[in-house]
Design an enzyme around this catalytic site. Structure first.
Site, mmCIF file in Angstrom:
data_model
loop_
_atom_site.group_PDB
_atom_site.id
_atom_site.type_symbol
_atom_site.label_atom_id
_atom_site.label_comp_id
_atom_site.label_asym_id
_atom_site.label_seq_id
_atom_site.Cartn_x
_atom_site.Cartn_y
_atom_site.Cartn_z
ATOM 1 N N TYR A 142 0.843 -1.200 0.000
ATOM 2 C CA TYR A 142 0.000 0.000 0.000
ATOM 3 C C TYR A 142 0.879 1.251 0.000
ATOM 4 O O TYR A 142 0.653 2.200 0.724
ATOM 5 C CB TYR A 142 -0.942 0.001 1.207
ATOM 6 C CG TYR A 142 -2.135 0.909 1.038
ATOM 7 C CD1 TYR A 142 -3.144 0.595 0.138
ATOM 8 C CD2 TYR A 142 -2.255 2.080 1.781
ATOM 9 C CE1 TYR A 142 -4.240 1.424 -0.031
ATOM 10 C CE2 TYR A 142 -3.358 2.919 1.631
ATOM 11 C CZ TYR A 142 -4.345 2.590 0.727
ATOM 12 O OH TYR A 142 -5.435 3.418 0.561
ATOM 13 N N HIS B 110 6.276 -4.046 -12.667
ATOM 14 C CA HIS B 110 7.648 -3.909 -13.161
ATOM 15 C C HIS B 110 8.164 -5.311 -13.447
ATOM 16 O O HIS B 110 7.824 -6.271 -12.732
ATOM 17 C CB HIS B 110 8.512 -3.209 -12.113
ATOM 18 C CG HIS B 110 9.941 -2.987 -12.516
ATOM 19 N ND1 HIS B 110 10.319 -2.628 -13.795
ATOM 20 C CD2 HIS B 110 11.100 -3.078 -11.807
ATOM 21 C CE1 HIS B 110 11.636 -2.484 -13.838
ATOM 22 N NE2 HIS B 110 12.128 -2.773 -12.651
#
Length: 339
Positions: A24, A108
């Site tokens: 988060y 990524h």
């Protein structure tokens, strides 16, 4: 190069799935909140017990589980934790517990491309990589826009990994701006190269060198900061808006002429040769191995370099000058109390 938009994605696909967002931070808070606001009813945030993010996620009205419980529950697990910990996270908490036919997603490509994670063959693996920081992903979505995203598929046993990935990208706002199809390899290597030679490494060192050169020549640190650091945003915003030609249209003829005659003297053949060396280190996996080894020794060198950067005079002068410009804080992109 293929580009997808909202019209090419069925957002109902992701709305019908249980999605776990692991982490988060900058990206995690944006993905979780955007998914929920797009109508994905079953979204949880996966965090360690005691994480500072727990209170922030719960304050946003999101349910929090630990990573193991989230992996057992979810149809799609989006990993948005720091690269250096993703391998252990997968091996200890995600991989053993994800259900066959579920999907493992990343923003990524580093861990998949360099085989730091070897996913089970019975799960889909895809990437949705917004081309902007998470704070922008969230703020653009709230304004009714979106940040362009990259999409790639590494494993597709279900046969519909791309369709689910496009649906996910649409739900976080990417389909409003464009979702560009790529590969884990291309995203990973170009991203690392851009960060190291231009966006982070190159730009920061260029600003520091300019600041230090002026101060060493006897100019006021405040003037050096304004000319070599503060005004970078003004130039980058013009390029962001309309390219280099747009920037040159907006600056003085004197500045544009100086760009042509002095820019290549600073960024010369030696710099270009070094850039090629950096790219070779990325392509070979040398950089990834070096970074993982750094993490095995508790990031000793990394933390020392971070501390040295924080103590650099350009940071101290900048902090003083930014305090004189309250509009910067008022329009800040990063709010550490929320994400």
């Amino acid at each position: 190069m293929r580009v997808y938009y909202d019209r090419d994605a069925d957002v109902n696909l992701i709305k019908g799935k249980k999605v776990a967002v692991v982490g988060y931070g900058s990206q995690g808070h944006a993905h979780a909140n955007n998914l929920r606001d797009s109508g994905v009813k079953e979204v949880v945030v996966a965090l360690r017990k005691g994480s500072q993010g727990v209170a922030k996620a719960e304050a946003a009205g999101l349910k929090v589980l630990d990573a193991t419980a989230a992996a057992k529950w979810a149809d799609v697990v989006m990993v948005l934790t720091p690269d250096e910990g993703q391998g252990d996270l997968y091996r200890e908490h995600l991989g053993p517990h994800m259900r066959g036919g579920s999907a493992l997603a990343f923003a990524h490509g580093l861990n998949i491309h360099f085989n730091l994670i070897e996913p089970r063959p019975d799960i889909d693996v895809f990437m949705i990589a917004p081309k902007g920081p998470g704070h922008t992903v969230r703020s653009e979505y709230q304004r009714g826009g979106g940040v362009p995203c990259l999409v790639a598929v590494a494993q597709n046993p279900s046969g519909n990994a791309l369709e689910v990935a496009l649906s996910y990208a649409s739900a976080i706002g990417g389909g409003r701006a464009g979702i560009i199809e790529t590969t884990f390899k291309e995203e990973c290597e170009t991203d690392l190269f851009g960060e190291q030679t231009v966006l982070c490494g190159g730009l920061v060192e260029l600003m520091k060198a300019g600041y230090e050169t002026l101060v060493a020549a006897g100019y006021a640190p405040e003037m050096a900061y304004f000319e070599c650091v503060h005004e970078v945003k003004l130039i980058v915003d013009l390029i962001y808006e309309g390219g280099i030609a747009n920037m040159n249209y907006s600056v003085s003829n004197t500045a544009e002429y100086g760009e042509y005659v002095s820019g290549p003297r600073v960024i010369d053949a030696n710099v270009r040769a070094t850039m090629k060396e950096v790219l070779a280190d990325i392509q070979s996996g040398r950089f990834a191995r070096q970074w993982m080894l750094e993490n095995k020794v508790n990031q000793t060198s990394f933390k020392a370099m971070r501390r040295q950067m924080g103590e650099h005079p350009v940071e101290q002068v900048g902090e003083k000058l930014r305090a004189m410009m309250p509009w910067i804080a008022k329009n800040r992109l990063v709010d550490k109390t929320r994400n």
